[in-house]
Design a protein around this motif. Structure first.
Motif, PDB file in Angstrom:
ATOM      1  N   VAL A  24       7.715  16.092  21.564  1.00 41.02           N
ATOM      2  CA  VAL A  24       6.502  15.425  21.077  1.00 41.02           C
ATOM      3  C   VAL A  24       6.922  14.200  20.275  1.00 41.02           C
ATOM      4  CG1 VAL A  24       4.421  15.630  19.665  1.00 41.02           C
ATOM      5  CG2 VAL A  24       5.234  17.598  20.992  1.00 41.02           C
ATOM      6  N   LYS A  25       6.689  13.026  20.840  1.00 44.54           N
ATOM      7  CA  LYS A  25       7.048  11.769  20.172  1.00 44.54           C
ATOM      8  C   LYS A  25       5.848  11.281  19.349  1.00 44.54           C
ATOM      9  CE  LYS A  25       9.350   8.700  22.586  1.00 44.54           C
ATOM     10  NZ  LYS A  25       9.736   7.804  23.707  1.00 44.54           N
ATOM     11  N   TRP A  26       6.015  11.275  18.044  1.00 47.25           N
ATOM     12  CA  TRP A  26       4.960  10.792  17.141  1.00 47.25           C
ATOM     13  C   TRP A  26       5.202   9.301  16.897  1.00 47.25           C
ATOM     14  CZ3 TRP A  26       1.403  14.437  15.161  1.00 47.25           C
ATOM     15  CH2 TRP A  26       1.751  15.785  15.344  1.00 47.25           C
ATOM     16  N   GLY A  27       4.248   8.459  17.247  1.00 47.80           N
ATOM     17  CA  GLY A  27       4.404   7.024  17.045  1.00 47.80           C
ATOM     18  C   GLY A  27       3.536   6.529  15.898  1.00 47.80           C
ATOM     19  N   GLY A  28       4.099   5.662  15.069  1.00 44.01           N
ATOM     20  CA  GLY A  28       3.316   5.119  13.957  1.00 44.01           C
ATOM     21  C   GLY A  28       4.088   4.054  13.208  1.00 44.01           C
ATOM     22  N   GLY A  29       3.699   3.838  11.960  1.00 39.62           N
ATOM     23  CA  GLY A  29       4.343   2.818  11.135  1.00 39.62           C
ATOM     24  C   GLY A  29       5.736   3.241  10.701  1.00 39.62           C
ATOM     25  N   SER A  30       6.286   2.478   9.784  1.00 39.19           N
ATOM     26  CA  SER A  30       7.657   2.681   9.329  1.00 39.19           C
ATOM     27  C   SER A  30       7.889   4.088   8.797  1.00 39.19           C
ATOM     28  CB  SER A  30       7.982   1.674   8.228  1.00 39.19           C
ATOM     29  OG  SER A  30       7.793   0.354   8.669  1.00 39.19           O
ATOM     30  N   ARG A  31       9.140   4.479   8.727  1.00 39.79           N
ATOM     31  CA  ARG A  31       9.494   5.770   8.139  1.00 39.79           C
ATOM     32  C   ARG A  31       8.987   5.821   6.697  1.00 39.79           C
ATOM     33  NH1 ARG A  31      12.712   9.022  10.756  1.00 39.79           N
ATOM     34  NH2 ARG A  31      13.323  10.088   8.842  1.00 39.79           N
ATOM     35  N   GLY A  32       8.331   6.924   6.357  1.00 37.61           N
ATOM     36  CA  GLY A  32       7.741   7.039   5.033  1.00 37.61           C
ATOM     37  C   GLY A  32       6.278   6.625   4.997  1.00 37.61           C
ATOM     38  N   SER A  33       5.739   6.179   6.143  1.00 38.72           N
ATOM     39  CA  SER A  33       4.321   5.829   6.211  1.00 38.72           C
ATOM     40  C   SER A  33       3.476   7.091   6.091  1.00 38.72           C
ATOM     41  CB  SER A  33       4.009   5.126   7.534  1.00 38.72           C
ATOM     42  OG  SER A  33       4.230   6.010   8.627  1.00 38.72           O
ATOM     43  N   GLY A  65       0.811  -1.208   0.000  1.00 33.39           N
ATOM     44  CA  GLY A  65       0.000   0.000   0.000  1.00 33.39           C
ATOM     45  C   GLY A  65       0.842   1.254   0.000  1.00 33.39           C
ATOM     46  N   ALA A  66       0.209   2.369   0.328  1.00 34.16           N
ATOM     47  CA  ALA A  66       0.873   3.668   0.292  1.00 34.16           C
ATOM     48  C   ALA A  66       2.102   3.708   1.191  1.00 34.16           C
ATOM     49  CB  ALA A  66      -0.115   4.766   0.694  1.00 34.16           C
ATOM     50  N   VAL A  67       2.055   2.977   2.317  1.00 36.07           N
ATOM     51  CA  VAL A  67       3.186   2.963   3.248  1.00 36.07           C
ATOM     52  C   VAL A  67       4.435   2.423   2.570  1.00 36.07           C
ATOM     53  CG1 VAL A  67       4.073   1.918   5.365  1.00 36.07           C
ATOM     54  CG2 VAL A  67       1.744   2.810   5.302  1.00 36.07           C
ATOM     55  N   MET A  68       4.266   1.382   1.754  1.00 38.08           N
ATOM     56  CA  MET A  68       5.420   0.803   1.062  1.00 38.08           C
ATOM     57  C   MET A  68       5.991   1.787   0.046  1.00 38.08           C
ATOM     58  SD  MET A  68       5.772  -2.836  -0.995  1.00 38.08           S
ATOM     59  CE  MET A  68       5.697  -3.820   0.495  1.00 38.08           C
ATOM     60  N   VAL A  69       5.123   2.502  -0.635  1.00 39.46           N
ATOM     61  CA  VAL A  69       5.584   3.506  -1.600  1.00 39.46           C
ATOM     62  C   VAL A  69       6.423   4.561  -0.886  1.00 39.46           C
ATOM     63  CG1 VAL A  69       4.861   5.298  -3.219  1.00 39.46           C
ATOM     64  CG2 VAL A  69       3.634   3.125  -3.153  1.00 39.46           C
ATOM     65  N   GLY A  70       5.914   5.079   0.234  1.00 37.47           N
ATOM     66  CA  GLY A  70       6.654   6.087   0.994  1.00 37.47           C
ATOM     67  C   GLY A  70       7.955   5.547   1.544  1.00 37.47           C
ATOM     68  N   GLY A  71       7.941   4.289   2.011  1.00 43.25           N
ATOM     69  CA  GLY A  71       9.145   3.683   2.555  1.00 43.25           C
ATOM     70  C   GLY A  71      10.230   3.482   1.514  1.00 43.25           C
ATOM     71  N   ILE A  72       9.829   3.138   0.298  1.00 45.64           N
ATOM     72  CA  ILE A  72      10.802   2.972  -0.785  1.00 45.64           C
ATOM     73  C   ILE A  72      11.433   4.318  -1.142  1.00 45.64           C
ATOM     74  CG2 ILE A  72      11.010   2.449  -3.260  1.00 45.64           C
ATOM     75  CD1 ILE A  72       8.973   0.179  -2.785  1.00 45.64           C
ATOM     76  N   ILE A  73      10.628   5.380  -1.112  1.00 47.82           N
ATOM     77  CA  ILE A  73      11.157   6.713  -1.424  1.00 47.82           C
ATOM     78  C   ILE A  73      12.190   7.146  -0.388  1.00 47.82           C
ATOM     79  CG2 ILE A  73      10.563   9.164  -1.632  1.00 47.82           C
ATOM     80  CD1 ILE A  73       7.808   8.229  -2.725  1.00 47.82           C
ATOM     81  N   THR A  74      11.887   6.925   0.888  1.00 50.23           N
ATOM     82  CA  THR A  74      12.801   7.377   1.947  1.00 50.23           C
ATOM     83  C   THR A  74      13.963   6.414   2.161  1.00 50.23           C
ATOM     84  OG1 THR A  74      11.421   6.327   3.656  1.00 50.23           O
ATOM     85  CG2 THR A  74      11.031   8.655   3.196  1.00 50.23           C
ATOM     86  N   GLY A  75      13.690   5.112   2.084  1.00 48.14           N
ATOM     87  CA  GLY A  75      14.711   4.131   2.423  1.00 48.14           C
ATOM     88  C   GLY A  75      15.601   3.709   1.276  1.00 48.14           C
ATOM     89  N   LYS A  76      15.117   3.898   0.050  1.00 44.04           N
ATOM     90  CA  LYS A  76      15.875   3.508  -1.150  1.00 44.04           C
ATOM     91  C   LYS A  76      16.424   2.079  -1.041  1.00 44.04           C
ATOM     92  CE  LYS A  76      17.315   8.266  -2.160  1.00 44.04           C
ATOM     93  NZ  LYS A  76      16.589   8.891  -1.035  1.00 44.04           N
ATOM     94  N   PRO A  77      15.545   1.085  -0.793  1.00 42.51           N
ATOM     95  CA  PRO A  77      16.019  -0.298  -0.681  1.00 42.51           C
ATOM     96  C   PRO A  77      16.480  -0.836  -2.031  1.00 42.51           C
ATOM     97  CG  PRO A  77      13.638  -0.257  -0.731  1.00 42.51           C
ATOM     98  CD  PRO A  77      14.081   1.181  -0.666  1.00 42.51           C
TER      99      PRO A  77
END
Length: 319
Positions: free
Chosen positions: A150-159, A93-105
């Protein structure tokens, strides 16, 4: 007549092997869920698998949870071990798209086969019930005083919740690079951190937090939709003077290197499942909006999402 009957039998026997690949593809499916148990991808994958079985589209569905790096770890396993497998599926989903952009796997979605977008959903930001903060206004005031507190908690970076937090910071005049974002490998871990008061604010798809909001264990602050969600008495960020709107979506991919016929078979399986009573019940239970899109149209949508999210993340100082 005997000759005609013989020919019919011969044709029937000949049809068997031709139908076998599709039958096998439908019989025992393997679902890669590139996240730990308890989150949106896990819920989506298992709901889809249940619908596939109850609709008769699949005999069995097995699941493999492989969390981390916004789904990139599961994607890598899927791409490297599943090539040409007509029985393999992967939730994304969208989270994976964002993660690929930030993480460059080293792996990319272009290596797998787009099948279908399934649902769309908006995020909600919440506070632990025990938090001394009571509203989004309180959070913003604290963010302006000391962004790191302020600690923001959520899914992986780029989510989508990570992107939304950066967008909120930018909109209220705080450097997005200074936000303190805590990424979790799965929705279950993020939920536990919020309930335990280990983060200041939590973000995720509304469905993942709905039961905790209903029981008062989480206090909802805002949803990331353009207007209020149907039946949900939570204000939007826009209502509160923060011009941020961002949606989430989830879909399913097939393995690399499958044939056009094998791809069509998998798409047909997904379509049959989404017409089932089991899937309708999952949509209602999780407050998911159906957003079905298949094949090449879905592939083009994903390409557009890469471009759109990259632009948003660049503007928000994330890349």
């Amino acid at each position: 007549m005997r000759r005609d009957r013989f020919l019919r039998i011969l044709m029937a026997l000949g049809a068997g092997p031709m139908l076998a690949p599709s039958a096998r593809a439908a019989a025992n499916l393997k679902m890669m869920i590139p996240a730990n148990p308890g989150g949106g991808w896990d819920t989506t994958g298992r709901a889809l698998g249940k619908a596939m079985q109850e609709s008769g589209a699949a005999s069995t569905v097995s699941y493999d949870n492989k969390g981390g790096a916004a789904g990139a770890i599961g994607l890598a396993q899927f791409v490297n071990s599943g090539k040409g497998d007509p029985n393999a599926l992967m939730v994304m989903g969208a989270v994976m798209v964002g993660g690929i952009i930030t993480g460059k796997p080293p792996v990319n979605l272009s290596q797998a086969t787009p099948l279908a977008r399934l649902t769309s959903e908006y995020n909600v930001f919440v506070l632990p019930a025990s938090s001394p903060l009571k509203s989004m206004k309180d959070v913003i005031e604290q963010l302006k005083k000391d962004p790191g507190s302020v600690k923001w908690g959520g899914g992986s970076r780029g989510s989508t919740e990570h992107i939304a937090a950066a967008m909120i910071a930018r909109e209220v005049g705080v450097d997005p690079a200074k936000i303190n974002y805590v990424a979790f490998r799965g929705g279950g871990e993020a939920t536990a951190a919020i309930l335990g008061g280990n983060v200041t604010v939590g973000g995720s798809g509304y469905s993942e937090f709905a039961e905790y909001i209903t029981t008062g264990k989480m206090r909802p602050l805002a949803v990331t939709s353009d207007r209020r969600l149907p039946g949900v008495a939570v204000p939007t960020l826009k209502e509160q003077g923060i011009n941020v709107v961002i949606g989430n979506w989830r879909g399913v991919y097939g393995a690399p290197g499958i044939s056009a016929d094998q791809r069509k078979t998998l798409i047909d399986i997904v379509l049959k499942a989404t017409k089932s009573k089991a899937w309708a019940e999952s949509l209602e239970k999780n407050n998911w909006t159906p957003a079905l899109m298949t094949g090449d149209e879905f592939g083009r949508f994903v390409d557009d999402e890469f471009a759109s999210l990259r632009a948003v993340m660049a503007k928000s100082g994330m890349i």
